[in-house]
Design a protein around this motif. Structure first.
Motif, PDB file in Angstrom:
ATOM      1  N   GLY A   1     -12.926  15.571  -0.511  1.00 23.36           N
ATOM      2  CA  GLY A   1     -13.074  14.541  -1.416  1.00 23.36           C
ATOM      3  C   GLY A   1     -12.105  13.468  -1.237  1.00 23.36           C
ATOM      4  N   LEU A   2     -11.019  13.530  -0.574  1.00 24.26           N
ATOM      5  CA  LEU A   2      -9.695  12.436  -0.662  1.00 24.26           C
ATOM      6  C   LEU A   2     -10.048  11.762   0.735  1.00 24.26           C
ATOM      7  CD1 LEU A   2      -8.588  14.724  -2.388  1.00 24.26           C
ATOM      8  CD2 LEU A   2      -6.362  13.698  -1.883  1.00 24.26           C
ATOM      9  N   HIS A   3     -10.974  10.786   0.728  1.00 21.77           N
ATOM     10  CA  HIS A   3     -11.341  10.048   1.999  1.00 21.77           C
ATOM     11  C   HIS A   3     -11.428   8.512   1.557  1.00 21.77           C
ATOM     12  CE1 HIS A   3     -15.542   9.236   1.148  1.00 21.77           C
ATOM     13  NE2 HIS A   3     -15.739  10.611   0.628  1.00 21.77           N
ATOM     14  N   SER A   4     -11.597   7.833   2.515  1.00 22.57           N
ATOM     15  CA  SER A   4     -11.630   6.267   2.273  1.00 22.57           C
ATOM     16  C   SER A   4     -12.801   5.720   3.063  1.00 22.57           C
ATOM     17  CB  SER A   4     -10.443   5.539   2.800  1.00 22.57           C
ATOM     18  OG  SER A   4     -10.170   5.861   4.254  1.00 22.57           O
ATOM     19  N   LYS A   5     -13.871   6.268   3.117  1.00 21.92           N
ATOM     20  CA  LYS A   5     -15.032   6.015   3.847  1.00 21.92           C
ATOM     21  C   LYS A   5     -15.746   4.808   3.163  1.00 21.92           C
ATOM     22  CE  LYS A   5     -16.114  10.378   6.018  1.00 21.92           C
ATOM     23  NZ  LYS A   5     -17.120  11.561   6.137  1.00 21.92           N
ATOM     24  N   LYS A   6     -15.358   4.602   2.030  1.00 22.57           N
ATOM     25  CA  LYS A   6     -16.242   3.311   1.398  1.00 22.57           C
ATOM     26  C   LYS A   6     -15.259   2.130   2.190  1.00 22.57           C
ATOM     27  CE  LYS A   6     -17.783   5.433  -2.785  1.00 22.57           C
ATOM     28  NZ  LYS A   6     -17.618   5.006  -4.424  1.00 22.57           N
ATOM     29  N   PHE A   7     -14.207   2.097   2.271  1.00 22.23           N
ATOM     30  CA  PHE A   7     -13.335   0.940   2.926  1.00 22.23           C
ATOM     31  C   PHE A   7     -13.728   0.944   4.429  1.00 22.23           C
ATOM     32  CE2 PHE A   7     -10.733   2.147  -0.728  1.00 22.23           C
ATOM     33  CZ  PHE A   7     -10.072   0.861  -1.120  1.00 22.23           C
TER      34      PHE A   7
ATOM     35  N   GLY B   1     -11.853  15.075  15.111  1.00 21.99           N
ATOM     36  CA  GLY B   1     -12.223  15.643  13.973  1.00 21.99           C
ATOM     37  C   GLY B   1     -11.581  15.302  12.619  1.00 21.99           C
ATOM     38  N   SER B   2     -10.551  15.532  12.324  1.00 20.28           N
ATOM     39  CA  SER B   2      -9.665  14.659  11.146  1.00 20.28           C
ATOM     40  C   SER B   2      -9.400  13.332  11.534  1.00 20.28           C
ATOM     41  CB  SER B   2      -8.382  15.623  10.869  1.00 20.28           C
ATOM     42  OG  SER B   2      -8.768  16.748   9.977  1.00 20.28           O
ATOM     43  N   ARG B   3      -9.688  12.552  10.548  1.00 15.55           N
ATOM     44  CA  ARG B   3      -9.381  11.029  11.119  1.00 15.55           C
ATOM     45  C   ARG B   3      -8.572  10.245  10.059  1.00 15.55           C
ATOM     46  NH1 ARG B   3     -12.950   7.636  11.116  1.00 15.55           N
ATOM     47  NH2 ARG B   3     -14.755   8.500  10.016  1.00 15.55           N
ATOM     48  N   ASN B   4      -7.707   9.625  10.533  1.00 12.31           N
ATOM     49  CA  ASN B   4      -6.703   8.836   9.610  1.00 12.31           C
ATOM     50  C   ASN B   4      -7.432   8.039   8.416  1.00 12.31           C
ATOM     51  OD1 ASN B   4      -4.632   7.396   8.308  1.00 12.31           O
ATOM     52  ND2 ASN B   4      -3.782   6.835  10.114  1.00 12.31           N
ATOM     53  N   GLY B   5      -7.499   8.510   7.333  1.00 11.72           N
ATOM     54  CA  GLY B   5      -7.802   7.774   6.130  1.00 11.72           C
ATOM     55  C   GLY B   5      -7.072   6.538   5.788  1.00 11.72           C
ATOM     56  N   HIS B   6      -5.977   6.452   6.108  1.00 11.07           N
ATOM     57  CA  HIS B   6      -5.127   5.235   5.649  1.00 11.07           C
ATOM     58  C   HIS B   6      -5.525   4.047   6.437  1.00 11.07           C
ATOM     59  CE1 HIS B   6      -2.596   8.481   3.952  1.00 11.07           C
ATOM     60  NE2 HIS B   6      -2.155   7.724   3.076  1.00 11.07           N
ATOM     61  N   ALA B   7      -5.918   4.314   7.725  1.00 11.45           N
ATOM     62  CA  ALA B   7      -6.023   3.096   8.786  1.00 11.45           C
ATOM     63  C   ALA B   7      -7.218   2.305   8.193  1.00 11.45           C
ATOM     64  CB  ALA B   7      -6.573   3.705  10.047  1.00 11.45           C
ATOM     65  N   PRO B   8      -8.315   2.770   7.599  1.00 15.88           N
ATOM     66  CA  PRO B   8      -9.238   1.849   7.247  1.00 15.88           C
ATOM     67  C   PRO B   8      -8.966   0.948   6.059  1.00 15.88           C
ATOM     68  CG  PRO B   8     -10.264   4.089   7.705  1.00 15.88           C
ATOM     69  CD  PRO B   8      -8.728   3.936   7.832  1.00 15.88           C
TER      70      PRO B   8
ATOM     71  N   LEU C   1       0.914  -1.314   0.081  1.00 17.49           N
ATOM     72  CA  LEU C   1      -0.011   0.019   0.027  1.00 17.49           C
ATOM     73  C   LEU C   1       0.824   1.493  -0.158  1.00 17.49           C
ATOM     74  CD1 LEU C   1      -2.723  -1.152   2.690  1.00 17.49           C
ATOM     75  CD2 LEU C   1      -2.720  -1.471   0.130  1.00 17.49           C
ATOM     76  N   SER C   2       2.069   1.115   0.031  1.00 21.54           N
ATOM     77  CA  SER C   2       2.955   2.262  -0.224  1.00 21.54           C
ATOM     78  C   SER C   2       2.478   3.443  -1.093  1.00 21.54           C
ATOM     79  CB  SER C   2       4.456   2.136  -0.330  1.00 21.54           C
ATOM     80  OG  SER C   2       5.057   1.273  -1.357  1.00 21.54           O
ATOM     81  N   PRO C   3       2.047   2.999  -2.243  1.00 20.98           N
ATOM     82  CA  PRO C   3       1.678   4.136  -3.209  1.00 20.98           C
ATOM     83  C   PRO C   3       0.847   5.128  -2.535  1.00 20.98           C
ATOM     84  CG  PRO C   3       1.927   2.140  -4.439  1.00 20.98           C
ATOM     85  CD  PRO C   3       1.954   1.940  -3.054  1.00 20.98           C
ATOM     86  N   PHE C   4      -0.074   4.707  -1.656  1.00 21.88           N
ATOM     87  CA  PHE C   4      -1.114   5.396  -0.989  1.00 21.88           C
ATOM     88  C   PHE C   4      -0.507   6.617  -0.134  1.00 21.88           C
ATOM     89  CE2 PHE C   4      -3.536   1.969  -2.334  1.00 21.88           C
ATOM     90  CZ  PHE C   4      -4.481   2.345  -2.939  1.00 21.88           C
ATOM     91  N   LEU C   5       0.733   6.314   0.200  1.00 22.95           N
ATOM     92  CA  LEU C   5       1.298   7.541   1.197  1.00 22.95           C
ATOM     93  C   LEU C   5       1.630   8.706   0.448  1.00 22.95           C
ATOM     94  CD1 LEU C   5       3.805   5.140   2.913  1.00 22.95           C
ATOM     95  CD2 LEU C   5       1.539   5.607   3.856  1.00 22.95           C
ATOM     96  N   ARG C   6       1.510   8.901  -0.763  1.00 24.15           N
ATOM     97  CA  ARG C   6       2.046  10.073  -1.322  1.00 24.15           C
ATOM     98  C   ARG C   6       0.398  10.732  -1.192  1.00 24.15           C
ATOM     99  NH1 ARG C   6      -0.404  10.138  -6.980  1.00 24.15           N
ATOM    100  NH2 ARG C   6       0.873  12.033  -7.528  1.00 24.15           N
ATOM    101  N   PHE C   7      -0.684  10.538  -0.771  1.00 22.15           N
ATOM    102  CA  PHE C   7      -1.819  11.275  -0.588  1.00 22.15           C
ATOM    103  C   PHE C   7      -2.447  11.381   1.019  1.00 22.15           C
ATOM    104  CE2 PHE C   7      -2.469   8.686  -4.472  1.00 22.15           C
ATOM    105  CZ  PHE C   7      -2.747   9.730  -5.304  1.00 22.15           C
ATOM    106  N   HIS C   8      -2.775  12.705   1.168  1.00 23.80           N
ATOM    107  CA  HIS C   8      -3.316  12.929   2.378  1.00 23.80           C
ATOM    108  C   HIS C   8      -4.768  12.366   2.368  1.00 23.80           C
ATOM    109  CE1 HIS C   8      -4.351  14.619   6.501  1.00 23.80           C
ATOM    110  NE2 HIS C   8      -5.477  14.828   5.931  1.00 23.80           N
ATOM    111  N   ILE C   9      -5.172  11.368   3.167  1.00 24.16           N
ATOM    112  CA  ILE C   9      -6.801  10.832   3.118  1.00 24.16           C
ATOM    113  C   ILE C   9      -7.164  10.885   4.669  1.00 24.16           C
ATOM    114  CG2 ILE C   9      -7.865   8.819   2.678  1.00 24.16           C
ATOM    115  CD1 ILE C   9      -5.540   7.635   1.236  1.00 24.16           C
TER     116      ILE C   9
END
Length: 437
Positions: free
Chosen positions: A87-93, A297-304, A66-74
């Motif tokens: 818009g940059l979230h991972s709520k579906k996951f 408030g802000s939550r880690n989008g990588h964790a899900p 999953l290292s390619p996802f580290l270039r994004f703030h999610i």
């Protein structure tokens, strides 16, 4: 490098952020940084080979994909079931992960609410805040062996807290609970139950606690039960004698840590409650165009994404069943090795926390990164712990024991009051050849 990294004072100079010198070329700076990070990676790899004392699974190698996802703030700001203008979230996951846990803990998708947390402390705080909102004058009850975050949350929420005694296993003492409930019958109950205590792995008897509440005339609208299942939430459902908790029973919420048995490279977990409990806690926030009802408030989008990917790569329930069985088997292996060496040891039924006599050498404790409490230490047999690691640990402990106790000037602790007479190997109670399991 090893000494520098291990010594906190030396870290200051080694890792200090220094402005580049005019004459330092970019390529030289990159080379220097690469060297530091490479040596630190070697340090982490070495320490993970001697990591036995804490509830952290160091086998996170699949997440390298999953290292390619580290270039994004999610950022999963707000309610996971609501869109936002970020818009940059991972709520579906995140929702997919929550649905999986809902099925595991036996609650329908349209009946629960939850989110992916930054860890167990946040989840426990969320639970106690919900309990207090539902029962504003409620008293918090929790055992003395509860995780320290429960007592921290009680202080934050300024809740009256009744601390309940425990049995030898670490399980809550319902006789003591009953007495304290009778002393406060005029106030509702907010109770934290440990589905696996931090040090002994003791599992509070949910059915007996509910029966005790009912016998003390507390109806279901006058109590809120939170199950802190930080480690055991992904073990209990896969045991032969069945899960120790479920939303089919009168519980209000559950929390589990994903960085423990499952294994993720960042602290995270899952909090889940009944949907009706969150309504009064939720607020619409125009700035983020969504509902705010989480501690962060802000939550880690990588964790899900990490949790979702780990569950898939480990083949879901089938893979976790194998992981749990391996950990249980290795825990029994360690218990037997310690017992055969004449060392006081206790392993609760269907558990992976092996409790034994505290080693006398601080250097030894630090080398194996053991958690200690009073006269006790423990090893948490996580999925990354191999039989070879356990053999190396046993050999090292036995060799050190010959130094500590060989002269006869120092005697082994009596641990009968801590782990029971049948598990104590002192001169009075035995030689380590008897066990309660």
């Amino acid at each position: 490098m090893e000494n520098n990294i291990s010594n906190v004072t030396d870290k200051k100079s080694l890792f200090a952020l220094v402005e580049p010198f005019n004459e330092e070329r970019h390529v030289d700076r990159r080379r220097r940084l690469t060297k530091i990070m490479s040596e630190f990676q070697e340090h982490l790899a070495e320490r993970s080979n001697h990591f036995l004392g804490y509830h952290l699974n160091q086998d996170c190698s699949c997440l390298m994909d999953l290292s390619p996802f580290l270039r994004f703030h999610i950022n999963n700001v707000g309610d996971p079931f609501k869109e936002s203008n970020l818009g940059l979230h991972s709520k579906k996951f995140e929702v997919a992960v929550l649905d999986w846990f809902a099925q595991l803990w036996e609650i329908e998708n349209d009946e629960y609410w939850g989110y992916v947390t930054n860890g167990g402390t946040e989840a426990n705080l969320q639970a106690l805040l919900l309990g207090r909102d539902l029962l504003p004058d409620g008293i918090l009850y929790t055992s003395k062996e509860s995780h320290y975050s429960i007592f921290k949350a009680a202080r934050i929420c300024r809740m009256e807290c009744q601390i309940i005694g425990t049995l030898i296993t670490g399980e809550i003492d319902c006789t003591d609970l009953r007495q304290k409930l009778f002393s406060n019958k005029d106030k509702p109950v907010i109770i934290n139950l440990n589905i696996g205590t931090t040090f002994k792995g003791g599992v509070d008897n949910l059915d007996l606690v509910i029966k005790t509440l009912e016998e003390c005339d507390f109806s279901s609208d006058r109590f809120y039960i939170h199950c802190d299942a930080a480690l055991y939430g992904l073990i209990s459902p896969f045991l032969e004698n069945g899960p120790k908790f479920s939303f089919k029973k009168s519980i209000g919420s559950v929390s589990v840590s994903a960085h423990k048995l499952l294994g993720t490279s960042v602290p995270c977990g899952v909090f889940m409650t009944r949907k009706g409990h969150i309504a009064d806690f939720s607020r619409n926030i125009e700035y983020i165009a969504t509902v705010d009802n989480t501690i962060s408030g802000s939550r880690n989008g990588h964790a899900p994404i990490f949790i979702w990917y780990s569950l898939n790569m480990k083949l879901g329930r089938m893979g976790l069943q194998k992981e749990v069985n391996k950990c249980l088997m290795n825990a029994r292996y360690l218990r037997d090795g310690l017992k055969n060496a004449g060392i006081s040891v206790m392993l609760n039924e269907s558990n992976i926390l092996v409790v034994f006599e505290r080693p006398l050498d601080l250097e030894f404790i630090n080398h194996w990164q053991l958690s200690v409490e009073g006269k006790l230490a423990h090893v948490v047999v996580m999925p990354h712990v191999t039989v070879k690691m356990l053999d190396d640990f046993l050999s090292d402990l036995i060799r050190k024991g010959e130094i500590w106790y060989g002269s006869g000037e120092v005697r082994r602790f009596c641990l009968a009051e801590d782990i029971g007479p049948s598990n104590c190997a002192c001169s009075v109670h035995g030689n380590g050849n008897s066990s309660r399991n």
